[in-house]
Write an enzyme that holds these catalytic residues in place. Sequence first.
Site, PDB file in Angstrom:
ATOM      1  N   LYS A 101      41.280  36.696  36.813  1.00  0.00           N
ATOM      2  CA  LYS A 101      41.980  36.131  35.650  1.00  0.00           C
ATOM      3  C   LYS A 101      43.270  35.425  36.050  1.00  0.00           C
ATOM      4  O   LYS A 101      43.521  34.291  35.633  1.00  0.00           O
ATOM      5  CB  LYS A 101      42.276  37.249  34.656  1.00  0.00           C
ATOM      6  CG  LYS A 101      43.258  36.879  33.551  1.00  0.00           C
ATOM      7  CD  LYS A 101      43.554  38.056  32.654  1.00  0.00           C
ATOM      8  CE  LYS A 101      44.383  39.109  33.322  1.00  0.00           C
ATOM      9  NZ  LYS A 101      45.819  38.849  33.323  1.00  0.00           N
ATOM     10  N   THR A 102      44.103  36.093  36.836  1.00  0.00           N
ATOM     11  CA  THR A 102      45.399  35.519  37.202  1.00  0.00           C
ATOM     12  C   THR A 102      45.217  34.242  38.016  1.00  0.00           C
ATOM     13  O   THR A 102      45.941  33.265  37.827  1.00  0.00           O
ATOM     14  CB  THR A 102      46.233  36.544  38.002  1.00  0.00           C
ATOM     15  OG1 THR A 102      46.362  37.733  37.231  1.00  0.00           O
ATOM     16  CG2 THR A 102      47.610  36.007  38.320  1.00  0.00           C
ATOM     17  N   ARG A 160      39.420  50.359  37.511  1.00  0.00           N
ATOM     18  CA  ARG A 160      40.529  50.269  38.475  1.00  0.00           C
ATOM     19  C   ARG A 160      40.016  50.489  39.894  1.00  0.00           C
ATOM     20  O   ARG A 160      40.692  50.161  40.852  1.00  0.00           O
ATOM     21  CB  ARG A 160      41.602  51.342  38.196  1.00  0.00           C
ATOM     22  CG  ARG A 160      42.324  51.293  36.860  1.00  0.00           C
ATOM     23  CD  ARG A 160      42.837  49.932  36.498  1.00  0.00           C
ATOM     24  NE  ARG A 160      41.851  49.208  35.715  1.00  0.00           N
ATOM     25  CZ  ARG A 160      41.805  47.882  35.591  1.00  0.00           C
ATOM     26  NH1 ARG A 160      42.677  47.125  36.232  1.00  0.00           N
ATOM     27  NH2 ARG A 160      40.882  47.292  34.852  1.00  0.00           N
ATOM     28  N   GLN A 174      39.470  45.543  27.358  1.00  0.00           N
ATOM     29  CA  GLN A 174      40.684  46.195  27.855  1.00  0.00           C
ATOM     30  C   GLN A 174      41.799  46.182  26.810  1.00  0.00           C
ATOM     31  O   GLN A 174      42.976  46.260  27.146  1.00  0.00           O
ATOM     32  CB  GLN A 174      41.155  45.526  29.148  1.00  0.00           C
ATOM     33  CG  GLN A 174      40.150  45.664  30.287  1.00  0.00           C
ATOM     34  CD  GLN A 174      40.678  45.117  31.597  1.00  0.00           C
ATOM     35  OE1 GLN A 174      41.616  45.637  32.183  1.00  0.00           O
ATOM     36  NE2 GLN A 174      40.064  44.048  32.066  1.00  0.00           N
ATOM     37  N   ASP A 211      48.451  34.734  28.215  1.00  0.00           N
ATOM     38  CA  ASP A 211      47.807  35.757  29.042  1.00  0.00           C
ATOM     39  C   ASP A 211      47.655  37.042  28.226  1.00  0.00           C
ATOM     40  O   ASP A 211      48.409  37.285  27.282  1.00  0.00           O
ATOM     41  CB  ASP A 211      48.679  36.009  30.278  1.00  0.00           C
ATOM     42  CG  ASP A 211      47.974  36.864  31.321  1.00  0.00           C
ATOM     43  OD1 ASP A 211      46.739  36.978  31.267  1.00  0.00           O
ATOM     44  OD2 ASP A 211      48.677  37.408  32.200  1.00  0.00           O
ATOM     45  N   GLU A 212      46.689  37.873  28.591  1.00  0.00           N
ATOM     46  CA  GLU A 212      46.459  39.168  27.922  1.00  0.00           C
ATOM     47  C   GLU A 212      46.385  39.003  26.403  1.00  0.00           C
ATOM     48  O   GLU A 212      47.031  39.727  25.644  1.00  0.00           O
ATOM     49  CB  GLU A 212      47.579  40.166  28.287  1.00  0.00           C
ATOM     50  CG  GLU A 212      47.766  40.395  29.780  1.00  0.00           C
ATOM     51  CD  GLU A 212      46.674  41.234  30.423  1.00  0.00           C
ATOM     52  OE1 GLU A 212      45.673  41.529  29.746  1.00  0.00           O
ATOM     53  OE2 GLU A 212      46.816  41.578  31.608  1.00  0.00           O
TER      54      GLU A 212
END
Length: 724
Positions: A32-33, A601, A249, A218-219
Site C-alpha cells: 500500500k505505502t 502481522r 483492517q 491513506d487508511e
Amino acid sequence: MKILNDLNQEQLKAVEYNAGPHMIVAGAGSGKTRVLTYKIAYLIENGLEPEAILALTFTNKAAKEMKDRIKSLVGKKAEEIWMGTFHSIFARILRVEAANLKYRSNFSIYDREDSVSLVNNILQNLNINLENLTPNGVQHKISNLKNQMIYPEDFEKTMTATLADKKFLEIYTEYNKRLFENNAMDFDDLLLKPIELFMNNPKILGKYKKQFKYILVDEYQDTNKSQYELLKLLSPLKDKVCVVGDDAQSIYSWRGAEIKNMLNFKKDFKGAKIFRLEQNYRSTKIILAAADSVIKNNTEQIAKTLWTENNDGEELSLLKASDEKDEAFQIAKRIKKEVAARKISLNDIALLYRLNSQSRALEDALRREKIPYKILGGVEFYRRKEVKDVLAYLRVLTNQNDEESLLRIMNFPQRGIGNTSITKMISFARKLNITLFATMVRVFEVIEVKERIQKNVKQFKLLLDKYIDLKDKLSIGELTSALVDELGILRIYKEENTPESMARYENIQELLSAVQQHSHENPDAKLDDFLAEVSLVSSVDQYDEKTNSVTMMTVHSAKGLEFPLVFITGLEEDIFPLSPRFDNDSKIEEERRLFYVALTRAEQKVFLTFARSRYRFGEVAYQSKSRFLDEIDESTLEETNGSAARKSGRRKKEFYNEFYQQSYDDFDQERRSLRVGSRVTHSVFGMGKILQITGTGDLQRVTIAFEDFGTKQLLSKFANLKLI
C-alpha cells in the site's frame, strides 16, 4: 518512469490511473505505502505541481516516511506537497483563516488532558455534582459527539429529559464557549472548524478547491464523519480523489471511524473505479489461507482474496494452557526454542494481546526466563499509573517514611487536599525535622492549612492507620482487596465508562489477581515480601527499540507492523472477542477484523494460545475458547500439547467436553442438592453446568459454565438456581 518497473501489474494500473475518483483496496502486506508514494511521484513527474497535491495520513510518522520516499524519487520538490495528518493539515489552514472564525491565528490547541481540566473547572464553576457526570466521562462524551458532528443545539433536540442530560448540555455549551473565550480549540475542533469555515465562506472553500488539484487519503477505512465531510467539500474538479485502505483492517469504530466511508465509496463518488491489491508480499500461503477463512465470516466487506508467491510455510500452532501463568510459561519456553531453531533474533518476535492487562503474566514469565522485551503503545504493567497508585498505598502501609509514595496518594482518590496545603505540610515537617506521615498527626498545628483540609488529612490518616493495623492480621490478598474496595477506585473508573477508565479498571483488577495469586501460592507471605518482588519488576530498565528484545503490544498497536514470528494470546471468549454478547453484528465483525489484523502481522509463523482458566477480577474464571479458533480452516492449524503435536484436522474433543466427563465428588455438606456436575437453570443466564462449589452457608459460591453466557461465579444464596 523507471521506478514503475518496481510495481506489479495491478499496482501499476492504480498508479497510472488519472481519469476520476478511485479507491485502492490494499490488502494486508500488498504494498500500500509503495503504491501511494509512487503515485504521488508519478503525478509530479507528469507535470502536477507538488503544492497542488493534498496527501492526508493518520500518523506523523507515516507522513514523514512517505515524504522521504517521494523525495528520493523526485527530489527536493517533494517538500512542497501538502502532506500530513488530517489534524496537522487543517490546523495549518485554520492558522491562516482564523479571523474568519473570529479566532486569533495564535490559538491554543488543547489535548485531552487540557480538555478534561477545562471540563473539571466548568463542573466546579457550575456547581454540578452528579455521579454520572465526571470530568473524564463528560470529555469523552463531548469528543464522541463532535466526532459525529453533533453540536450542543443538535444534542438538545434529541436528548432525554433527565437531569443528567440537561446538565450535560449546560456543560457542553459552556465548554465550547470557554474554548472560544480562551482562543483555543480541542483536537476535534481541528476537523469541525474547517467544515464550519468552508460552509460559511464559499470564497474560502473555492480558494482551497482551486489550490488542491489532487487529494489522496491513506487508511481511508479509519476516517470518521468529519474527515469524510472535509474530503467531500474539498474534492477537486473532475474528482481527482484517490483513497487507499483495507476494510478488513477497520478496527477503530470506538474512536469514531466509520467503515461505511469505504464501503460506500462508489455511491459517494459517481463513476469511481476500484483497484484491488491482492498480492501479499508479507506472509506465507498458509497464514493467508487461515486469515481468509476467518474474515470471510464477515458480511460487511469488500470482496477480495489475498494470494502470494511466497512458499506454503508452516501451519499455525495452537497452544492450550491450564491458566495464564502456564500460557505465559509455554510462550517463554517456545520463544527460546524458536530463536535457537530458526536462528532468528528476539526482534523478529511479536507478542500480541487484546487487553493491556494481559501483559502482566507475560512480562513475569519473560523476566523469569531472562528474555528481554519492550512494550509498544503502553508501559510495563507495574509502571502504569493506576497500578503504581495502589502499590503506593501498600508501600505506605509497610513503610510510613516513604514520603514519595505518601505524596502520590495524598489526594488520590481526590479528598480535597490540594498542592498548596501539601506544600505547607512539607514545610512544617522540614522545620521540625519530622516525617510527612508524622506531620499528618499534627496537621492542626499547621495554621496555614484551613480547618476543612485539616479534617480531610485526619480522615486520611485514620484510613491509613486502620490498614497499617490490619496488614499483619489479613493475607495480602484480603488486605489489598479490602483497601481498594474502601477507596472506591474501581467504582470511580467504572462510572467514568470511557475506554481509558475501563483500561485502568482492568489493570487494577489484574493487580488484584496478581496479589491474590501471590497470596494463594505463598500463604505465609508478608506484604514486605510481595512489595520486594514487585520492586524488582518496577526497576526493570526500559529497553531501547534497537535492542534485541521481544516486542509486546496490543493488537491495535500492531496495525501496520510485521514480524517473522507472531504469538496471539488470550484467545478466549470475553477477551478476544472482548465480550460474549454484542449489541449488534457490527461489533463482533470488528473484533473479527482485529483478529485478522493480528494474523496478518506474521511473515512466517503464528502461535495461537488460550487458557482453560484465568485469574480475572481477583478470582479464578473458567474460560471458553474463542469462537475465532473454530473459524480457522482446520488444514492450516496444528494443535500442540506439551511436546506432542497433532493435526487439528483430526477430530478432537473440545476442552469442555473433556472437562465435563470427569468424575466429581460432592464436597458441599450444606446444600447436597447442588453438586459439581449438576445441570441447572438461571433466570437470566439460562442453562449451565456447575464446575465448582466453594465456601459454605451464605458465602457459598458456585462456578457455572452457561451455554450462552460463558462462565460465571454466583453466590448460591441469591442465584435462585433450579436443578434440571
